[in-house]
Design an enzyme around this catalytic site. Sequence first.
Site, PDB file in Angstrom:
ATOM      1  N   ARG A  36      -9.690 -35.304  17.001  1.00  8.17           N
ATOM      2  CA  ARG A  36      -8.683 -36.258  17.477  1.00  8.17           C
ATOM      3  C   ARG A  36      -8.270 -35.959  18.906  1.00  8.17           C
ATOM      4  O   ARG A  36      -8.012 -36.880  19.693  1.00  8.17           O
ATOM      5  CB  ARG A  36      -7.476 -36.235  16.531  1.00  8.17           C
ATOM      6  CG  ARG A  36      -7.784 -36.945  15.182  1.00  8.17           C
ATOM      7  CD  ARG A  36      -6.838 -36.498  14.091  1.00  8.17           C
ATOM      8  NE  ARG A  36      -6.968 -37.250  12.848  1.00  8.17           N
ATOM      9  CZ  ARG A  36      -7.920 -37.057  11.920  1.00  8.17           C
ATOM     10  NH1 ARG A  36      -8.846 -36.140  12.100  1.00  8.17           N
ATOM     11  NH2 ARG A  36      -7.934 -37.776  10.814  1.00  8.17           N
ATOM     12  N   GLN A  49      -9.556 -40.620   7.078  1.00 14.46           N
ATOM     13  CA  GLN A  49     -10.537 -41.241   7.971  1.00 14.46           C
ATOM     14  C   GLN A  49     -10.374 -42.754   7.961  1.00 14.46           C
ATOM     15  O   GLN A  49     -10.427 -43.400   9.008  1.00 14.46           O
ATOM     16  CB  GLN A  49     -11.949 -40.822   7.564  1.00 14.46           C
ATOM     17  CG  GLN A  49     -12.168 -39.331   7.777  1.00 14.46           C
ATOM     18  CD  GLN A  49     -13.540 -38.857   7.353  1.00 14.46           C
ATOM     19  OE1 GLN A  49     -14.335 -39.612   6.812  1.00 14.46           O
ATOM     20  NE2 GLN A  49     -13.820 -37.589   7.606  1.00 14.46           N
ATOM     21  N   ASP A 105     -11.096 -30.687   0.903  1.00 12.87           N
ATOM     22  CA  ASP A 105     -12.231 -29.920   1.429  1.00 12.87           C
ATOM     23  C   ASP A 105     -12.287 -28.499   0.868  1.00 12.87           C
ATOM     24  O   ASP A 105     -13.275 -27.786   1.054  1.00 12.87           O
ATOM     25  CB  ASP A 105     -12.168 -29.858   2.958  1.00 12.87           C
ATOM     26  CG  ASP A 105     -12.399 -31.228   3.581  1.00 12.87           C
ATOM     27  OD1 ASP A 105     -12.989 -32.102   2.915  1.00 12.87           O
ATOM     28  OD2 ASP A 105     -11.981 -31.431   4.736  1.00 12.87           O
ATOM     29  N   LYS A 123     -10.763 -28.586  12.536  1.00  6.08           N
ATOM     30  CA  LYS A 123     -11.808 -29.578  12.835  1.00  6.08           C
ATOM     31  C   LYS A 123     -11.191 -30.962  13.018  1.00  6.08           C
ATOM     32  O   LYS A 123     -11.508 -31.656  13.992  1.00  6.08           O
ATOM     33  CB  LYS A 123     -12.830 -29.581  11.680  1.00  6.08           C
ATOM     34  CG  LYS A 123     -13.978 -30.527  11.862  1.00  6.08           C
ATOM     35  CD  LYS A 123     -15.182 -30.096  11.045  1.00  6.08           C
ATOM     36  CE  LYS A 123     -15.090 -30.456   9.581  1.00  6.08           C
ATOM     37  NZ  LYS A 123     -15.192 -31.910   9.305  1.00  6.08           N
ATOM     38  N   ARG A 160     -19.501 -26.549   3.506  1.00  8.34           N
ATOM     39  CA  ARG A 160     -18.471 -25.989   2.619  1.00  8.34           C
ATOM     40  C   ARG A 160     -19.097 -25.378   1.359  1.00  8.34           C
ATOM     41  O   ARG A 160     -18.585 -24.412   0.801  1.00  8.34           O
ATOM     42  CB  ARG A 160     -17.420 -27.041   2.285  1.00  8.34           C
ATOM     43  CG  ARG A 160     -16.802 -27.649   3.539  1.00  8.34           C
ATOM     44  CD  ARG A 160     -15.326 -27.901   3.460  1.00  8.34           C
ATOM     45  NE  ARG A 160     -14.850 -28.461   4.727  1.00  8.34           N
ATOM     46  CZ  ARG A 160     -14.467 -27.740   5.787  1.00  8.34           C
ATOM     47  NH1 ARG A 160     -14.452 -26.418   5.738  1.00  8.34           N
ATOM     48  NH2 ARG A 160     -14.075 -28.325   6.902  1.00  8.34           N
ATOM     49  N   ARG A 203     -20.438 -32.926  -4.111  1.00 14.08           N
ATOM     50  CA  ARG A 203     -19.940 -31.561  -4.324  1.00 14.08           C
ATOM     51  C   ARG A 203     -19.667 -31.253  -5.795  1.00 14.08           C
ATOM     52  O   ARG A 203     -19.574 -30.076  -6.155  1.00 14.08           O
ATOM     53  CB  ARG A 203     -18.701 -31.306  -3.450  1.00 14.08           C
ATOM     54  CG  ARG A 203     -19.071 -31.208  -1.981  1.00 14.08           C
ATOM     55  CD  ARG A 203     -17.884 -30.962  -1.075  1.00 14.08           C
ATOM     56  NE  ARG A 203     -18.333 -30.811   0.320  1.00 14.08           N
ATOM     57  CZ  ARG A 203     -17.547 -30.899   1.381  1.00 14.08           C
ATOM     58  NH1 ARG A 203     -16.260 -31.140   1.227  1.00 14.08           N
ATOM     59  NH2 ARG A 203     -18.044 -30.742   2.584  1.00 14.08           N
ATOM     60  N   GLY A 249     -18.637 -37.305   9.411  1.00 11.27           N
ATOM     61  CA  GLY A 249     -17.958 -38.479   8.869  1.00 11.27           C
ATOM     62  C   GLY A 249     -16.726 -38.824   9.688  1.00 11.27           C
ATOM     63  O   GLY A 249     -16.413 -40.004   9.893  1.00 11.27           O
ATOM     64  N   ARG A 264     -23.532 -41.870   3.431  1.00 10.06           N
ATOM     65  CA  ARG A 264     -22.084 -41.834   3.143  1.00 10.06           C
ATOM     66  C   ARG A 264     -21.469 -43.228   3.261  1.00 10.06           C
ATOM     67  O   ARG A 264     -21.864 -44.019   4.110  1.00 10.06           O
ATOM     68  CB  ARG A 264     -21.412 -40.808   4.053  1.00 10.06           C
ATOM     69  CG  ARG A 264     -21.988 -39.429   3.727  1.00 10.06           C
ATOM     70  CD  ARG A 264     -21.273 -38.329   4.390  1.00 10.06           C
ATOM     71  NE  ARG A 264     -19.897 -38.245   3.968  1.00 10.06           N
ATOM     72  CZ  ARG A 264     -19.003 -37.480   4.572  1.00 10.06           C
ATOM     73  NH1 ARG A 264     -19.353 -36.755   5.615  1.00 10.06           N
ATOM     74  NH2 ARG A 264     -17.763 -37.441   4.145  1.00 10.06           N
TER      75      ARG A 264
HETATM   76  C1  S3P Z   1     -10.869 -35.744   7.515  1.00  8.67           C
HETATM   77  C2  S3P Z   1     -10.480 -36.368   6.355  1.00  8.67           C
HETATM   78  C3  S3P Z   1     -11.049 -36.054   5.026  1.00  8.67           C
HETATM   79  C4  S3P Z   1     -11.773 -34.708   5.033  1.00  8.67           C
HETATM   80  C5  S3P Z   1     -12.672 -34.563   6.228  1.00  8.67           C
HETATM   81  C6  S3P Z   1     -11.870 -34.664   7.517  1.00  8.67           C
HETATM   82  C7  S3P Z   1     -10.260 -36.163   8.783  1.00  8.67           C
HETATM   83  O1  S3P Z   1     -11.986 -37.047   4.686  1.00  8.67           O
HETATM   84  O2  S3P Z   1     -12.510 -34.555   3.839  1.00  8.67           O
HETATM   85  O3  S3P Z   1     -13.330 -33.316   6.190  1.00  8.67           O
HETATM   86  O4  S3P Z   1     -10.417 -35.447   9.808  1.00  8.67           O
HETATM   87  O5  S3P Z   1      -9.591 -37.209   8.800  1.00  8.67           O
HETATM   88  P1  S3P Z   1     -11.548 -38.422   3.975  1.00  8.67           P
HETATM   89  O6  S3P Z   1     -10.694 -39.180   4.876  1.00  8.67           O
HETATM   90  O7  S3P Z   1     -12.844 -39.128   3.686  1.00  8.67           O
HETATM   91  O8  S3P Z   1     -10.850 -37.997   2.707  1.00  8.67           O
END
Ligand code: S3P
Length: 425
Positions: free
Chosen positions: A24, A166, A311, A19, A384, A342, A91, A119
């Site tokens: 990206r 992120q 995750d 994912k 999840r 979670r 997110g 969030r």
């Molecule tokens: C992700 C980073 C993680 C992860 C999310 C995907 C990403 O989140 O939990 O499912 O693709 O950069 P965080 O950056 O909030 O830890």
Amino acid sequence: MEIRKQTSLRGEIAVPGDKSISHRAVMFGSLAEGTTKITHFLKGADCLSTISCFRKMGIDITEQEDEILVHGKGLHGLCAPEGILDVGNSGTTTRLISGILAGQNFVSELNGDASIQTRPMKRIMMPLQSMGADIVSIRDNGCAPLKISGHPLHAVHYNSPVASAQVKSCVLLAGMYADGVTSVTEPVLSRNHTEIMLNHFGANVSSQGTTASIEPEPVLEGREIRVPGDISSAAYFLAAGLLTPGSEILLKNVGINPTRDGILRVCRDMGADLTLLNVSREGEPTADILVRTSRLHGTTVGGEIIPALIDELPMIAVMAAFAEGTTVIRDAAELKVKESDRIAVMTEGLRRMGADVQPTDDGMIIHGGKPLHGAVIDSCLDHRVAMSFAVAGTLCEGIMDIRGAECVNISYPAFYSDLYSLGEK
Ligand code: S3P
């Protein structure tokens, strides 16, 4: 969705594309010059949200059976969207795209579903504002909807209080539109797909320890991206294969980037029999993973490993409930701000199954080995959570009734059929 006990799981699974990497590939392909061809792209709802946002900004993206073609328009080629950019439940879309939008020459608004509107977005607003960005939470509550009025940005060095890919990616992407080298230091290294893929597209991103830096105004060029299988999706089959008696499952072409492979390390700590085959270390590392039934025992999961399995913690919590002895999960307060809380949701569901679980401020303490039974579980529309309890349902007596089970569409639309494909016919 009602899930029943399975007696042995045998066969092969090619888990869907990663994912994080799928998101990206679409984003960077849109900002590149020329065409980007993406194979094994994850056609889950989250990544489709990313596609729809970039289409709204004038990028031609075509979907074929096995590939996605992104006809990029260069770093400054996006156009002002008409109406709101809908990020759905994602997110990653929200936070990464905000970094890109901060440097455009137009105004945009982002919004998504009820979960995304709770969030935390201050974690990206603060560093972007320090770069001079104009980004506001429309309801002034630090959450989406967000309004971003793009313009040129200043380079900064950002010390992130959270280990979040992120946040890191958001700042690095904004750094492409800044007036110098932008860098981010995080407390523990989080997944580094942005750094790897931006370099592959021709940007200049360097990494030293937990600091990543990017040079401004890169010329990105369209590329071919082969998305590895998602280790976060593979996690459900690792758990099911390890805990179901008489099982042997081969998981094909799974991404094993060291910033994501914490689940493999924890499974082995718990006594798992896992073998990596066909290991490739070019670009994003991959392997086939052979899983055989194992006797699992409790462990402690905390510290630097947490971002590498963040995750997978819902699945680890379920595994811990079926393992012998005590498992302690700590340093994982981030679990509270995922698609659901979670810690609370997993504690509630596991207790309904008869497990001995205590929630803590930053994790859970699980005394495994109690007799567990099916229960009615509210997934809280968290993909999840739904998948973790579906696996639990294949392991225990009685019927597991998962409410909101269709939310697996976010990251693994074929999850239930793949899970049942392995059982005795
Ligand atoms: C992700 C980073 C993680 C992860 C999310 C995907 C990403 O989140 O939990 O499912 O693709 O950069 P965080 O950056 O909030 O830890």
